[in-house]
Enzyme design. Structure first.
Site, mmCIF file in Angstrom:
data_model
loop_
_atom_site.group_PDB
_atom_site.id
_atom_site.type_symbol
_atom_site.label_atom_id
_atom_site.label_comp_id
_atom_site.label_asym_id
_atom_site.label_seq_id
_atom_site.Cartn_x
_atom_site.Cartn_y
_atom_site.Cartn_z
ATOM 1 N N GLU A 31 -31.833 -31.210 13.607
ATOM 2 C CA GLU A 31 -30.373 -31.141 13.483
ATOM 3 C C GLU A 31 -29.886 -31.872 12.233
ATOM 4 O O GLU A 31 -30.469 -32.884 11.840
ATOM 5 C CB GLU A 31 -29.718 -31.774 14.716
ATOM 6 C CG GLU A 31 -29.332 -30.769 15.778
ATOM 7 C CD GLU A 31 -28.099 -29.938 15.400
ATOM 8 O OE1 GLU A 31 -27.781 -29.783 14.200
ATOM 9 O OE2 GLU A 31 -27.451 -29.441 16.322
ATOM 10 N N ASP A 32 -28.823 -31.352 11.663
ATOM 11 C CA ASP A 32 -28.209 -32.005 10.512
ATOM 12 C C ASP A 32 -27.478 -33.283 10.926
ATOM 13 O O ASP A 32 -27.689 -34.342 10.363
ATOM 14 C CB ASP A 32 -27.250 -31.051 9.785
ATOM 15 C CG ASP A 32 -26.270 -30.354 10.730
ATOM 16 O OD1 ASP A 32 -26.320 -30.594 11.957
ATOM 17 O OD2 ASP A 32 -25.446 -29.557 10.244
ATOM 18 N N LYS A 81 -25.800 -23.362 10.447
ATOM 19 C CA LYS A 81 -26.422 -23.278 9.145
ATOM 20 C C LYS A 81 -26.666 -24.667 8.571
ATOM 21 O O LYS A 81 -27.426 -24.823 7.625
ATOM 22 C CB LYS A 81 -25.492 -22.526 8.169
ATOM 23 C CG LYS A 81 -25.071 -21.163 8.625
ATOM 24 C CD LYS A 81 -23.872 -20.709 7.735
ATOM 25 C CE LYS A 81 -23.153 -19.567 8.437
ATOM 26 N NZ LYS A 81 -21.876 -19.281 7.846
ATOM 27 N N ASP A 101 -22.808 -35.555 16.372
ATOM 28 C CA ASP A 101 -21.467 -36.156 16.371
ATOM 29 C C ASP A 101 -21.069 -36.392 17.831
ATOM 30 O O ASP A 101 -21.471 -37.383 18.423
ATOM 31 C CB ASP A 101 -20.540 -35.183 15.630
ATOM 32 C CG ASP A 101 -19.125 -35.706 15.482
ATOM 33 O OD1 ASP A 101 -18.922 -36.913 15.604
ATOM 34 O OD2 ASP A 101 -18.206 -34.892 15.242
ATOM 35 N N ARG A 123 -22.069 -27.081 0.968
ATOM 36 C CA ARG A 123 -23.412 -27.200 1.557
ATOM 37 C C ARG A 123 -24.463 -27.459 0.484
ATOM 38 O O ARG A 123 -25.510 -28.040 0.746
ATOM 39 C CB ARG A 123 -23.784 -25.908 2.301
ATOM 40 C CG ARG A 123 -22.930 -25.595 3.510
ATOM 41 C CD ARG A 123 -23.575 -24.469 4.319
ATOM 42 N NE ARG A 123 -22.677 -23.878 5.310
ATOM 43 C CZ ARG A 123 -22.464 -24.371 6.522
ATOM 44 N NH1 ARG A 123 -23.061 -25.483 6.900
ATOM 45 N NH2 ARG A 123 -21.651 -23.775 7.383
ATOM 46 N N PHE A 168 -15.798 -37.790 8.053
ATOM 47 C CA PHE A 168 -16.211 -36.400 7.901
ATOM 48 C C PHE A 168 -16.993 -36.262 6.603
ATOM 49 O O PHE A 168 -16.479 -36.533 5.522
ATOM 50 C CB PHE A 168 -15.000 -35.460 7.906
ATOM 51 C CG PHE A 168 -15.415 -34.025 7.950
ATOM 52 C CD1 PHE A 168 -15.746 -33.411 9.150
ATOM 53 C CD2 PHE A 168 -15.510 -33.291 6.772
ATOM 54 C CE1 PHE A 168 -16.160 -32.089 9.184
ATOM 55 C CE2 PHE A 168 -15.933 -31.967 6.804
ATOM 56 C CZ PHE A 168 -16.257 -31.369 8.012
ATOM 57 N N VAL A 169 -18.240 -35.849 6.714
ATOM 58 C CA VAL A 169 -19.112 -35.803 5.543
ATOM 59 C C VAL A 169 -19.492 -34.364 5.186
ATOM 60 O O VAL A 169 -19.493 -33.472 6.034
ATOM 61 C CB VAL A 169 -20.401 -36.634 5.774
ATOM 62 C CG1 VAL A 169 -20.071 -38.116 5.877
ATOM 63 C CG2 VAL A 169 -21.156 -36.174 7.028
ATOM 64 N N ASP A 223 -20.955 -28.634 5.712
ATOM 65 C CA ASP A 223 -19.856 -27.939 5.042
ATOM 66 C C ASP A 223 -18.491 -28.452 5.450
ATOM 67 O O ASP A 223 -18.307 -29.061 6.498
ATOM 68 C CB ASP A 223 -19.910 -26.450 5.382
ATOM 69 C CG ASP A 223 -19.463 -26.178 6.826
ATOM 70 O OD1 ASP A 223 -20.054 -26.780 7.735
ATOM 71 O OD2 ASP A 223 -18.513 -25.401 7.022
#
Ligand code: IMP
Ligand code: MG
Length: 185
Positions: free
Chosen positions: A99-100, A44, A103, A165, A152-153, A159
């Site tokens: 893609e968001d 998501k 990683d 989000r 970690f964002v 999320d």
């Protein structure tokens, strides 16, 4: 009590995201002139980026959505379960994977093989955020919004336990929110 109270630091504010997405959209508009690409996005986290990016592209295009989940406990295998597949064939299409964040790259590594087997004319990758520090699989990123450090964002689609989000910026949570050590991935 506000959602923003949980945020320790804003890494990329809403105006900076908006400006960068406009640039990326203009770049894609130029690069795909005369073609009709399909934007394939992974739910998501990528939803917010996709929604803004598609409106920054002045091109005939379509979208398709997939949802995947990693098998618990086998993170490094890169084994991915498809929860929602493509709605339409991508054979012969110019695919842009939206893609968001990239990683470890394991999710996308699997997905690229999966999409490649469906005989698209081309596949390119666009990500809003590139977090290269933890990369395990080499990913040919064609377009990237921002390179970020190994933190970690959350926000702008991303999320922590399904929350945050809807924050309009990319930020880092206060350690008290996750009670000590920051989450992995
Ligand atoms: P991968 O490690 O490249 O396979 O990342 C897969 C997914 O992990 C991303 O699409 C995100 O959903 C999630 N992820 C990775 N890093 C972060 C982060 O910093 N915040 C929130 N989600 C993340
Ligand atoms: Mg994602």
């Amino acid at each position: 009590m506000s959602l923003h109270d949980d945020v320790e630091e804003v890494l990329i504010d809403a105006a900076a995201i908006e400006a960068r997405v406009a640039e990326l959209g203009a770049q894609l508009t130029t690069d795909y002139e005369g073609r009709d690409p399909v934007l394939v996005s992974v739910l998501k986290g990528s939803l917010v980026f996709l929604a803004d990016l598609m409106r920054a592209m002045d091109l005939p295009s379509s979208i398709d959505l997939m949802e995947v989940s990693s098998y618990a406990g086998t993170e490094t295998s890169g084994q991915v379960r498809i929860l929602k597949d493509l709605s339409k064939s991508i054979e012969g299409r110019d695919v842009i994977v939206v893609e968001d964040i990239i990683d470890t790259g394991l999710t996308l590594n699997y997905l690229l093989r999966y999409l490649g087997e469906r005989k698209p004319a081309s596949i390119k990758i666009i990500c809003l955020l590139d977090k290269p520090a933890r990369r395990l699989a080499e990913i040919p990123i064609d377009y990237r919004g921002f390179t970020i450090p190994d933190r970690f964002v959350i926000g702008y689609g991303l999320d922590y336990e399904e929350r945050y989000r809807n924050l309009p910026y990319i930020g880092v949570l206060k350690p008290s929110v996750y009670g000590g050590a920051p989450p992995e991935g």
